[in-house]
Design a protein around this motif. Structure first.
Motif, PDB file in Angstrom:
ATOM      1  N   PHE A 132       0.500  -1.154   0.253  1.00  0.00           N
ATOM      2  CA  PHE A 132       0.016  -0.044   0.111  1.00  0.00           C
ATOM      3  C   PHE A 132       0.790   1.167   0.038  1.00  0.00           C
ATOM      4  N   THR A 133       0.312   2.240  -0.812  1.00  0.00           N
ATOM      5  CA  THR A 133       0.721   3.484  -0.556  1.00  0.00           C
ATOM      6  C   THR A 133      -0.213   4.360   0.324  1.00  0.00           C
ATOM      7  N   ARG A 146       4.706   0.768   1.514  1.00  0.00           N
ATOM      8  CA  ARG A 146       4.794  -0.808   2.220  1.00  0.00           C
ATOM      9  C   ARG A 146       4.462  -1.657   1.996  1.00  0.00           C
ATOM     10  N   TYR A 147       4.996  -2.502   2.374  1.00  0.00           N
ATOM     11  CA  TYR A 147       4.207  -4.311   2.399  1.00  0.00           C
ATOM     12  C   TYR A 147       3.750  -4.299   3.883  1.00  0.00           C
ATOM     13  N   MET A 148       2.857  -5.167   3.983  1.00  0.00           N
ATOM     14  CA  MET A 148       2.294  -5.950   5.322  1.00  0.00           C
ATOM     15  C   MET A 148       2.156  -7.867   5.279  1.00  0.00           C
ATOM     16  N   ASP A 149       2.661  -8.436   6.001  1.00  0.00           N
ATOM     17  CA  ASP A 149       2.286  -9.337   5.858  1.00  0.00           C
ATOM     18  C   ASP A 149       0.960 -10.251   6.158  1.00  0.00           C
ATOM     19  N   VAL A 150       0.259 -10.494   5.452  1.00  0.00           N
ATOM     20  CA  VAL A 150      -1.108 -11.472   6.317  1.00  0.00           C
ATOM     21  C   VAL A 150      -1.022 -12.381   6.346  1.00  0.00           C
ATOM     22  N   MET A 151      -1.413 -13.568   6.985  1.00  0.00           N
ATOM     23  CA  MET A 151      -1.306 -15.413   6.559  1.00  0.00           C
ATOM     24  C   MET A 151      -3.212 -15.352   6.705  1.00  0.00           C
ATOM     25  N   PRO A 185       0.178  -1.299  -6.697  1.00  0.00           N
ATOM     26  CA  PRO A 185      -1.245  -1.207  -7.594  1.00  0.00           C
ATOM     27  C   PRO A 185      -1.314  -0.076  -7.255  1.00  0.00           C
ATOM     28  N   ARG A 186      -1.929   1.075  -7.900  1.00  0.00           N
ATOM     29  CA  ARG A 186      -2.108   2.478  -7.213  1.00  0.00           C
ATOM     30  C   ARG A 186      -3.480   2.532  -7.020  1.00  0.00           C
TER      31      ARG A 186
END
Length: 204
Positions: A132-133, A146-151, A185-186
């Motif tokens: 996301f931005t 930035r990124y986030m990991d979700v299980m 992605p935008r």
């Protein structure tokens, strides 16, 4: 007397090591692990010159405002597509679902993705990818997002999942040009400041 000197020397060494470790301690276990990993030359994405001067990653202060319960809606029969990256590499991903949540009274939405290469790995097959931005991107946080990991296993039976933006991380491209990273992605731009998680890396 020699034993006393030796004991004093060992105490000083232990104290110095403890101080060195304390210098990398973050506010949470997540931050501590990230700092330890970045300091380890065998795991760190940092270039040698940046690793030499590395003192610790910068994070926004921990804020419970950015720990939210999102409603997850799975996308059925989503096609596999090539995700754009910072290089010519085109990894295969699939839209896995949509997350709807509220921060500071504002309704927000993000699409979450599944890496097709992860499906072949027992270690990573449970991972989902959430890039996301937001309105801090390019200023206080990395411009590429930035990124986030979700299980998958974290998604509850009632269709909710906890998102902790305090535990976001930067793509490796934020630290070195040696890496190829998926571009956010935008549609995954949040029209709000996410003042939580990892900050932009300031090179030395």
């Amino acid at each position: 007397m020699k034993k006393i000197y030796l004991l004093c020397f060992l105490t000083v060494c232990i104290s110095c090591n403890s101080q060195d470790k304390r210098a990398l301690v973050g506010e949470t276990e997540y931050q501590q692990k990230e700092n330890s990993r970045f300091k380890d030359a065998s795991k760190s994405p940092l270039d040698k010159k940046d690793l030499k001067n590395f003192k610790g990653l910068e994070f926004f202060p921990i804020d419970s405002t950015f720990i939210v319960n999102a409603t997850f809606t799975k996308i059925v029969d989503a096609p596999i597509f090539e995700m754009a990256t910072t290089t010519d590499r085109k990894p295969l991903y699939k839209k896995y679902g949509v997350l709807n949540f509220i921060i500071n009274g504002k309704e927000l939405q993000l699409t979450i993705y599944q890496s097709q290469s992860n499906l072949a790995s027992e270690e990573y097959e449970d991972y989902l990818f959430l890039p996301f931005t937001d309105d801090t991107s390019g200023e206080d946080s990395y411009g590429g997002g930035r990124y986030m990991d979700v299980m998958i296993s974290d998604i509850n039976k009632d269709g909710t999942v906890a998102l902790n933006f305090n535990n976001t991380y930067n793509p490796y491209c934020a630290y070195s040009d040696r890496y190829s990273c998926p571009l956010t992605p935008r549609k995954n731009h949040l029209d709000i400041e996410i003042n939580a998680g990892i900050k932009v890396f300031k090179k030395h």
